[in-house]
Scaffold this motif. Structure first.
Motif, PDB file in Angstrom:
ATOM      1  N   GLN A   1      17.226   3.863  -3.051  1.00 25.18           N
ATOM      2  CA  GLN A   1      17.165   5.272  -2.680  1.00 25.18           C
ATOM      3  C   GLN A   1      15.756   5.842  -2.758  1.00 25.18           C
ATOM      4  N   SER A   2      14.803   5.026  -3.196  1.00 24.41           N
ATOM      5  CA  SER A   2      13.430   5.494  -3.304  1.00 24.41           C
ATOM      6  C   SER A   2      12.823   5.701  -1.919  1.00 24.41           C
ATOM      7  N   GLY A   3      12.166   6.850  -1.735  1.00 22.43           N
ATOM      8  CA  GLY A   3      11.553   7.152  -0.447  1.00 22.43           C
ATOM      9  C   GLY A   3      10.452   6.181  -0.080  1.00 22.43           C
ATOM     10  N   SER A   4       9.615   5.813  -1.053  1.00 24.68           N
ATOM     11  CA  SER A   4       8.523   4.892  -0.777  1.00 24.68           C
ATOM     12  C   SER A   4       9.049   3.500  -0.442  1.00 24.68           C
ATOM     13  N   PHE A   5      10.147   3.091  -1.124  1.00 24.39           N
ATOM     14  CA  PHE A   5      10.743   1.792  -0.828  1.00 24.39           C
ATOM     15  C   PHE A   5      11.288   1.771   0.592  1.00 24.39           C
TER      16      PHE A   5
ATOM     17  N   LEU B   1       0.822  -1.211   0.000  1.00 23.33           N
ATOM     18  CA  LEU B   1       0.000   0.000   0.000  1.00 23.33           C
ATOM     19  C   LEU B   1       0.854   1.259   0.000  1.00 23.33           C
ATOM     20  N   ILE B   2       2.128   1.103   0.398  1.00 21.63           N
ATOM     21  CA  ILE B   2       3.025   2.252   0.499  1.00 21.63           C
ATOM     22  C   ILE B   2       3.808   2.463  -0.789  1.00 21.63           C
ATOM     23  N   ASP B   3       4.342   1.365  -1.352  1.00 21.65           N
ATOM     24  CA  ASP B   3       5.221   1.521  -2.528  1.00 21.65           C
ATOM     25  C   ASP B   3       4.759   0.714  -3.729  1.00 21.65           C
ATOM     26  N   GLY B   4       3.501   0.267  -3.728  1.00 22.31           N
ATOM     27  CA  GLY B   4       2.992  -0.474  -4.867  1.00 22.31           C
ATOM     28  C   GLY B   4       3.517  -1.891  -4.978  1.00 22.31           C
ATOM     29  N   GLY B   5       4.097  -2.410  -3.909  1.00 17.98           N
ATOM     30  CA  GLY B   5       4.573  -3.793  -3.906  1.00 17.98           C
ATOM     31  C   GLY B   5       6.026  -3.963  -4.293  1.00 17.98           C
ATOM     32  N   GLN B   6       6.762  -2.865  -4.470  1.00 16.30           N
ATOM     33  CA  GLN B   6       8.152  -2.991  -4.910  1.00 16.30           C
ATOM     34  C   GLN B   6       9.022  -3.645  -3.841  1.00 16.30           C
ATOM     35  N   PHE B   7       8.865  -3.232  -2.582  1.00 15.68           N
ATOM     36  CA  PHE B   7       9.642  -3.847  -1.510  1.00 15.68           C
ATOM     37  C   PHE B   7       9.338  -5.343  -1.419  1.00 15.68           C
TER      38      PHE B   7
ATOM     39  N   PRO C   1      15.225  -7.643  -8.860  1.00 18.93           N
ATOM     40  CA  PRO C   1      16.569  -7.365  -8.329  1.00 18.93           C
ATOM     41  C   PRO C   1      16.634  -5.993  -7.670  1.00 18.93           C
ATOM     42  N   MET C   2      17.478  -5.885  -6.650  1.00 15.68           N
ATOM     43  CA  MET C   2      17.699  -4.607  -5.984  1.00 15.68           C
ATOM     44  C   MET C   2      18.623  -3.739  -6.829  1.00 15.68           C
ATOM     45  N   THR C   3      18.239  -2.489  -7.033  1.00 13.88           N
ATOM     46  CA  THR C   3      19.084  -1.535  -7.744  1.00 13.88           C
ATOM     47  C   THR C   3      19.305  -0.315  -6.845  1.00 13.88           C
ATOM     48  N   ARG C   4      20.255   0.489  -7.218  1.00 15.60           N
ATOM     49  CA  ARG C   4      20.547   1.689  -6.420  1.00 15.60           C
ATOM     50  C   ARG C   4      19.357   2.645  -6.421  1.00 15.60           C
ATOM     51  N   GLU C   5      18.688   2.746  -7.580  1.00 13.89           N
ATOM     52  CA  GLU C   5      17.532   3.639  -7.676  1.00 13.89           C
ATOM     53  C   GLU C   5      16.402   3.176  -6.751  1.00 13.89           C
ATOM     54  N   ILE C   6      16.179   1.866  -6.698  1.00 17.56           N
ATOM     55  CA  ILE C   6      15.138   1.330  -5.826  1.00 17.56           C
ATOM     56  C   ILE C   6      15.489   1.574  -4.360  1.00 17.56           C
TER      57      ILE C   6
END
Length: 264
Positions: A139-143, A117-123, A132-137
């Motif tokens: 550093q994402s605030g929602s993640f 509900l916070i990050d759309g399921g990315q975490f 896969p974990m990336t630097r952009e992910i």
């Protein structure tokens, strides 16, 4: 069944005892831990229900390591058959352990659903290995927000299940009652559990620094990244097996008489 309240310093003794018992049977306990992880990994590849089945096996895997450590503490050699200890102590307890596994899987998946509900399921996708974990992910605030929410919610879930498998196995407590007794025991002995967690954190940090130094030396000798990676992976598995071997002593001092509970 009587709840024992122990001083905070007991947490350090739990860690010491776990390490000492592990080194009595390091190969047997490491092999059993590897088998537990392999079984969960194999279950996770099942279509559709794989991740849920793997999660449901975690209480049984934890119990297997607890019984194995109890065996080692009494001078016996843990065997691979302990992998199925949760399912061969009678139909009633087998059903209780299956129920406990289903409750754990449901609780964990609920946490993942709340983070979605916070990050759309990315975490959840990264944590479950679907992305896969990336630097952009990272550093994402929602993640990051989803990660912290999952951590805060997982703490009470882990306390609910900390003693539950052992309560079902050794005391025949029904699954739901075992969750209640587990979290009450954890909260009443929170000081000891905190010291226990901090001492294990110190062990992990110290071991990580030592392994990093060894890996650097091996790389300098030209032994290659693959060999160094194997050393790091082997050490991580051994430390995890050592940690799970110590969990039974937190149960022993919280619920059972001073003597080690006899394995069944």
């Amino acid at each position: 069944m009587k709840l024992n309240i122990v001083p905070a310093r007991t947490g350090l003794e739990w860690t010491r005892t776990g390490i000492r018992v592990f080194w009595r049977q390091p190969m047997a306990l490491s092999a059993l831990f590897f088998l537990c992880m392999a079984a969960m990994s194999l279950a996770s590849v099942l279509p559709l229900v794989g991740p849920a089945v793997a999660l449901a096996l975690l209480p049984s895997a934890t119990l297997a390591m607890m019984v194995a450590a109890a065996e080692a503490s009494q001078g016996r050699i843990p065997t691979p058959t302990l992998l199925l200890v949760a399912f061969r102590t009678g139909r009633e307890r087998m059903h209780a352990m299956l129920t406990l596994g289903a409750l754990y899987a449901g609780g964990f998946l609920l946490i993942m659903g709340l983070t979605a509900l916070i990050d759309g399921g990315q975490f959840a996708r990264v944590y479950m290995g679907g992305e896969p974990m990336t630097r952009e992910i990272a550093q994402s605030g929602s993640f990051q927000a989803a990660m912290w929410v999952s951590l805060l919610l997982y703490v009470p879930l882990s306390l609910l299940f900390w003693h539950a498998p052992a309560l079902v196995h050794w005391h025949g407590v029904p699954p739901v009652k075992s969750l209640f007794f587990s979290i009450v025991a954890c909260l009443r002995n929170l000081g000891a559990l905190t010291v226990y967690g901090l001492s294990w954190m110190g062990v992990f940090v110290a071991a990580g620094m030592g392994v990093s130094l060894v890996v650097a030396l091996l790389s300098g000798l030209g032994l290659g990244i693959g060999f160094a990676g194997g050393v790091m992976m082997g050490t991580a598995l051994m430390l995890a097996a050592m940690f799970f071997s110590s969990v039974v002593f937190t149960f022993r001092d919280s619920f059972a008489p001073p003597s080690m509970p006899a394995p069944q």
